[in-house]
Motif scaffolding. Structure first.
Motif, mmCIF file in Angstrom:
data_model
loop_
_atom_site.group_PDB
_atom_site.id
_atom_site.type_symbol
_atom_site.label_atom_id
_atom_site.label_comp_id
_atom_site.label_asym_id
_atom_site.label_seq_id
_atom_site.Cartn_x
_atom_site.Cartn_y
_atom_site.Cartn_z
ATOM 1 N N VAL A 1 -24.952 18.610 114.240
ATOM 2 C CA VAL A 1 -24.623 20.035 114.370
ATOM 3 C C VAL A 1 -24.688 20.713 113.006
ATOM 4 O O VAL A 1 -25.211 21.831 112.881
ATOM 5 C CB VAL A 1 -23.240 20.221 115.035
ATOM 6 C CG1 VAL A 1 -22.807 21.688 115.000
ATOM 7 C CG2 VAL A 1 -23.266 19.709 116.470
ATOM 8 N N ARG A 2 -24.198 20.046 111.969
ATOM 9 C CA ARG A 2 -24.277 20.635 110.624
ATOM 10 C C ARG A 2 -25.729 20.815 110.199
ATOM 11 O O ARG A 2 -26.084 21.829 109.606
ATOM 12 C CB ARG A 2 -23.503 19.792 109.614
ATOM 13 C CG ARG A 2 -21.998 20.038 109.698
ATOM 14 C CD ARG A 2 -21.200 19.323 108.613
ATOM 15 N NE ARG A 2 -20.938 17.950 109.050
ATOM 16 C CZ ARG A 2 -21.399 16.847 108.461
ATOM 17 N NH1 ARG A 2 -22.119 16.931 107.367
ATOM 18 N NH2 ARG A 2 -21.114 15.668 108.953
ATOM 19 N N THR B 1 -16.661 22.281 111.828
ATOM 20 C CA THR B 1 -18.054 22.350 112.279
ATOM 21 C C THR B 1 -18.147 23.092 113.601
ATOM 22 O O THR B 1 -19.044 23.923 113.804
ATOM 23 C CB THR B 1 -18.658 20.939 112.404
ATOM 24 O OG1 THR B 1 -18.571 20.278 111.136
ATOM 25 C CG2 THR B 1 -20.108 20.989 112.841
ATOM 26 N N GLU B 2 -17.213 22.830 114.498
ATOM 27 C CA GLU B 2 -17.224 23.528 115.781
ATOM 28 C C GLU B 2 -17.046 25.032 115.597
ATOM 29 O O GLU B 2 -17.746 25.834 116.230
ATOM 30 C CB GLU B 2 -16.142 22.992 116.708
ATOM 31 C CG GLU B 2 -16.167 23.659 118.063
ATOM 32 C CD GLU B 2 -15.138 23.131 119.040
ATOM 33 O OE1 GLU B 2 -15.102 23.660 120.165
ATOM 34 O OE2 GLU B 2 -14.372 22.221 118.689
ATOM 35 N N ASP C 1 -21.438 15.337 114.672
ATOM 36 C CA ASP C 1 -21.020 16.341 113.695
ATOM 37 C C ASP C 1 -22.121 16.583 112.657
ATOM 38 O O ASP C 1 -22.431 17.729 112.323
ATOM 39 C CB ASP C 1 -19.718 15.911 113.014
ATOM 40 C CG ASP C 1 -19.088 17.031 112.217
ATOM 41 O OD1 ASP C 1 -18.419 17.886 112.824
ATOM 42 O OD2 ASP C 1 -19.277 17.055 110.978
ATOM 43 N N ILE D 1 -16.706 16.103 116.967
ATOM 44 C CA ILE D 1 -17.077 17.172 116.043
ATOM 45 C C ILE D 1 -15.789 17.665 115.372
ATOM 46 O O ILE D 1 -14.752 17.783 116.031
ATOM 47 C CB ILE D 1 -17.820 18.299 116.788
ATOM 48 C CG1 ILE D 1 -18.375 19.346 115.825
ATOM 49 C CG2 ILE D 1 -16.972 18.924 117.855
ATOM 50 C CD1 ILE D 1 -19.326 20.328 116.477
ATOM 51 N N THR E 1 -19.334 12.259 121.098
ATOM 52 C CA THR E 1 -19.823 13.519 120.532
ATOM 53 C C THR E 1 -18.681 14.208 119.800
ATOM 54 O O THR E 1 -18.356 15.353 120.063
ATOM 55 C CB THR E 1 -20.392 14.440 121.629
ATOM 56 O OG1 THR E 1 -19.396 14.624 122.634
ATOM 57 C CG2 THR E 1 -21.647 13.883 122.246
#
Length: 110
Positions: free
Chosen positions: A7-8, A80-81, A4, A76, A74
């Protein structure tokens, strides 16, 4: 670093060294957003690609497993997704086209 957080970072500052990978759509397309490809396959549907290649080469093809990433969590967050899906809308739209085509998108490019 959690997935997470990764990705951010990719969303908030995509030029950071650990997330500076670009997008699939930009990698595959020209500046005018056309795809200079004839065939695009969904990775998750490897039998579709293998069938295509075997037909093209006229023989059975077996690929050994190599360079396999370890299985990791993984996780998330939904927030975030959602941000990632919005930021990568072109990627997700192209992926949806490939899946809708059965894992093999055949394109005409000249």
């Amino acid at each position: 670093m959690s997935f997470d957080a990764y990705v951010r970072d990719a969303l908030d500052n995509p030029k950071l060294p650990h997330v500076n990978v670009g997008t699939q759509f930009k990698f595959l397309s020209l500046k005018n957003a056309t795809l200079p490809l004839h065939h695009l396959f969904a990775y998750e549907q490897m039998p579709v690609l293998m069938s295509f290649l075997e037909e093209r080469f006229g023989r059975k093809i077996e690929l050994p497993k190599a360079n396999t990433s370890p299985a990791i969590k993984t996780e998330i967050t939904p927030e975030t997704e959602a941000r990632f899906r919005a930021a990568r809308a072109d990627d997700y739209a192209l992926y949806a086209r490939v899946l809708k085509a059965g894992g093999h998108l055949e394109l005409e490019y000249s």
